[in-house]
Design a protein around this motif. Structure first.
Motif, PDB file in Angstrom:
ATOM      1  N   THR A   1      -7.215 -18.079  12.242  1.00  0.00           N
ATOM      2  CA  THR A   1      -6.006 -18.867  11.988  1.00  0.00           C
ATOM      3  C   THR A   1      -5.164 -18.286  10.861  1.00  0.00           C
ATOM      4  O   THR A   1      -4.149 -18.861  10.495  1.00  0.00           O
ATOM      5  CB  THR A   1      -6.377 -20.320  11.635  1.00  0.00           C
ATOM      6  OG1 THR A   1      -7.205 -20.301  10.460  1.00  0.00           O
ATOM      7  CG2 THR A   1      -7.114 -20.983  12.781  1.00  0.00           C
ATOM      8  N   TYR A   2      -5.565 -17.168  10.296  1.00  0.00           N
ATOM      9  CA  TYR A   2      -4.845 -16.505   9.211  1.00  0.00           C
ATOM     10  C   TYR A   2      -4.650 -15.037   9.589  1.00  0.00           C
ATOM     11  O   TYR A   2      -5.363 -14.509  10.455  1.00  0.00           O
ATOM     12  CB  TYR A   2      -5.607 -16.639   7.885  1.00  0.00           C
ATOM     13  CG  TYR A   2      -7.019 -16.101   7.945  1.00  0.00           C
ATOM     14  CD1 TYR A   2      -7.309 -14.808   7.525  1.00  0.00           C
ATOM     15  CD2 TYR A   2      -8.061 -16.871   8.453  1.00  0.00           C
ATOM     16  CE1 TYR A   2      -8.591 -14.301   7.598  1.00  0.00           C
ATOM     17  CE2 TYR A   2      -9.338 -16.379   8.527  1.00  0.00           C
ATOM     18  CZ  TYR A   2      -9.603 -15.088   8.100  1.00  0.00           C
ATOM     19  OH  TYR A   2     -10.866 -14.588   8.178  1.00  0.00           O
ATOM     20  N   THR A   3      -3.685 -14.377   8.961  1.00  0.00           N
ATOM     21  CA  THR A   3      -3.377 -12.999   9.319  1.00  0.00           C
ATOM     22  C   THR A   3      -3.834 -11.981   8.274  1.00  0.00           C
ATOM     23  O   THR A   3      -3.983 -10.811   8.589  1.00  0.00           O
ATOM     24  CB  THR A   3      -1.860 -12.825   9.546  1.00  0.00           C
ATOM     25  OG1 THR A   3      -1.166 -13.264   8.376  1.00  0.00           O
ATOM     26  CG2 THR A   3      -1.401 -13.636  10.747  1.00  0.00           C
ATOM     27  N   TYR A   4      -4.015 -12.418   7.040  1.00  0.00           N
ATOM     28  CA  TYR A   4      -4.464 -11.503   5.984  1.00  0.00           C
ATOM     29  C   TYR A   4      -4.967 -12.291   4.788  1.00  0.00           C
ATOM     30  O   TYR A   4      -4.690 -13.479   4.643  1.00  0.00           O
ATOM     31  CB  TYR A   4      -3.328 -10.580   5.528  1.00  0.00           C
ATOM     32  CG  TYR A   4      -2.230 -11.306   4.788  1.00  0.00           C
ATOM     33  CD1 TYR A   4      -2.283 -11.467   3.406  1.00  0.00           C
ATOM     34  CD2 TYR A   4      -1.140 -11.868   5.465  1.00  0.00           C
ATOM     35  CE1 TYR A   4      -1.285 -12.152   2.718  1.00  0.00           C
ATOM     36  CE2 TYR A   4      -0.148 -12.541   4.793  1.00  0.00           C
ATOM     37  CZ  TYR A   4      -0.228 -12.685   3.417  1.00  0.00           C
ATOM     38  OH  TYR A   4       0.751 -13.363   2.740  1.00  0.00           O
ATOM     39  N   ILE A   5      -5.699 -11.599   3.931  1.00  0.00           N
ATOM     40  CA  ILE A   5      -6.052 -12.109   2.605  1.00  0.00           C
ATOM     41  C   ILE A   5      -5.723 -11.003   1.624  1.00  0.00           C
ATOM     42  O   ILE A   5      -6.119  -9.860   1.810  1.00  0.00           O
ATOM     43  CB  ILE A   5      -7.540 -12.492   2.496  1.00  0.00           C
ATOM     44  CG1 ILE A   5      -7.858 -13.681   3.396  1.00  0.00           C
ATOM     45  CG2 ILE A   5      -7.906 -12.801   1.045  1.00  0.00           C
ATOM     46  CD1 ILE A   5      -9.310 -14.112   3.373  1.00  0.00           C
ATOM     47  N   ARG A   6      -4.971 -11.342   0.588  1.00  0.00           N
ATOM     48  CA  ARG A   6      -4.544 -10.367  -0.422  1.00  0.00           C
ATOM     49  C   ARG A   6      -5.049 -10.803  -1.794  1.00  0.00           C
ATOM     50  O   ARG A   6      -4.752 -11.912  -2.246  1.00  0.00           O
ATOM     51  CB  ARG A   6      -3.023 -10.295  -0.458  1.00  0.00           C
ATOM     52  CG  ARG A   6      -2.503  -9.406  -1.537  1.00  0.00           C
ATOM     53  CD  ARG A   6      -1.915  -8.181  -0.887  1.00  0.00           C
ATOM     54  NE  ARG A   6      -1.421  -7.276  -1.873  1.00  0.00           N
ATOM     55  CZ  ARG A   6      -1.923  -6.070  -2.053  1.00  0.00           C
ATOM     56  NH1 ARG A   6      -2.906  -5.647  -1.312  1.00  0.00           N
ATOM     57  NH2 ARG A   6      -1.417  -5.265  -2.931  1.00  0.00           N
ATOM     58  N   VAL A   7      -5.835  -9.950  -2.448  1.00  0.00           N
ATOM     59  CA  VAL A   7      -6.305 -10.239  -3.804  1.00  0.00           C
ATOM     60  C   VAL A   7      -5.155  -9.964  -4.760  1.00  0.00           C
ATOM     61  O   VAL A   7      -4.589  -8.873  -4.776  1.00  0.00           O
ATOM     62  CB  VAL A   7      -7.532  -9.376  -4.165  1.00  0.00           C
ATOM     63  CG1 VAL A   7      -7.938  -9.593  -5.614  1.00  0.00           C
ATOM     64  CG2 VAL A   7      -8.699  -9.691  -3.233  1.00  0.00           C
ATOM     65  N   ASN A   8      -4.776 -10.970  -5.554  1.00  0.00           N
ATOM     66  CA  ASN A   8      -3.649 -10.855  -6.475  1.00  0.00           C
ATOM     67  C   ASN A   8      -4.086 -10.587  -7.911  1.00  0.00           C
ATOM     68  O   ASN A   8      -3.380  -9.913  -8.652  1.00  0.00           O
ATOM     69  CB  ASN A   8      -2.813 -12.138  -6.463  1.00  0.00           C
ATOM     70  CG  ASN A   8      -2.298 -12.461  -5.093  1.00  0.00           C
ATOM     71  OD1 ASN A   8      -1.841 -11.605  -4.365  1.00  0.00           O
ATOM     72  ND2 ASN A   8      -2.406 -13.715  -4.712  1.00  0.00           N
ATOM     73  N   GLU A   9      -5.231 -11.150  -8.289  1.00  0.00           N
ATOM     74  CA  GLU A   9      -5.634 -11.055  -9.694  1.00  0.00           C
ATOM     75  C   GLU A   9      -7.142 -11.224  -9.821  1.00  0.00           C
ATOM     76  O   GLU A   9      -7.746 -12.022  -9.119  1.00  0.00           O
ATOM     77  CB  GLU A   9      -4.928 -12.160 -10.484  1.00  0.00           C
ATOM     78  CG  GLU A   9      -5.225 -12.173 -11.946  1.00  0.00           C
ATOM     79  CD  GLU A   9      -4.478 -13.291 -12.654  1.00  0.00           C
ATOM     80  OE1 GLU A   9      -5.000 -13.764 -13.673  1.00  0.00           O
ATOM     81  OE2 GLU A   9      -3.404 -13.700 -12.196  1.00  0.00           O
ATOM     82  N   LEU A  10      -7.723 -10.436 -10.726  1.00  0.00           N
ATOM     83  CA  LEU A  10      -9.125 -10.592 -11.101  1.00  0.00           C
ATOM     84  C   LEU A  10      -9.132 -11.057 -12.549  1.00  0.00           C
ATOM     85  O   LEU A  10      -8.804 -10.296 -13.452  1.00  0.00           O
ATOM     86  CB  LEU A  10      -9.883  -9.267 -10.961  1.00  0.00           C
ATOM     87  CG  LEU A  10      -9.913  -8.648  -9.567  1.00  0.00           C
ATOM     88  CD1 LEU A  10     -10.594  -7.297  -9.608  1.00  0.00           C
ATOM     89  CD2 LEU A  10     -10.599  -9.576  -8.581  1.00  0.00           C
ATOM     90  N   ASP A  11      -9.491 -12.308 -12.766  1.00  0.00           N
ATOM     91  CA  ASP A  11      -9.472 -12.897 -14.103  1.00  0.00           C
ATOM     92  C   ASP A  11     -10.893 -12.901 -14.650  1.00  0.00           C
ATOM     93  O   ASP A  11     -11.740 -13.659 -14.207  1.00  0.00           O
ATOM     94  CB  ASP A  11      -8.910 -14.314 -14.027  1.00  0.00           C
ATOM     95  CG  ASP A  11      -8.829 -14.995 -15.378  1.00  0.00           C
ATOM     96  OD1 ASP A  11      -9.290 -14.412 -16.373  1.00  0.00           O
ATOM     97  OD2 ASP A  11      -8.304 -16.114 -15.428  1.00  0.00           O
TER      98      ASP A  11
END
Length: 101
Positions: free
Chosen positions: A64-74
């Motif tokens: 049901t989703y097209t991608y996952i993008r990692v934005n930040e590693l805290d």
């Protein structure tokens, strides 16, 4: 040590920003396998994108989703944040070849 992973999931209705948690040794960043395991624990069956290490694609065609993008590693003190706008501005401002006077 805790690492909070901020990521965006692309849905047809629009992107959704989510967070996950990975435990890592002090001074180390999470591995790609740890990210995959975290996503699988959250019921996202994904595979890494070949061209972008921070992008993951669904393994199943009926997802049901097209991608996952990692934005930040805290990781508390140390933070990695990708800033695409800043990168593109810098690429425009920094000359590619020395032109001389």
């Amino acid at each position: 040590m805790e690492c909070i992973v901020h990521f965006t999931v692309g849905h047809k209705e629009g992107p959704k920003k989510l967070r996950g948690l990975i435990f890592v040794d002090k001074g180390k960043q999470p591995t790609g396998q740890q990210l995959l395991d975290m996503f699988h624990d959250m019921e996202y069956n994904v595979v890494p994108d070949e061209r972008d290490e921070l992008l993951f694609k669904p393994a199943a065609p009926d997802a049901t989703y097209t991608y996952i993008r990692v934005n930040e590693l805290d990781m508390g003190q140390e933070r990695y944040t990708e800033d695409r706008n800043l990168k593109s501005i810098l690429n425009e401002l920094i000359p590619r070849k020395h032109t001389g006077l």
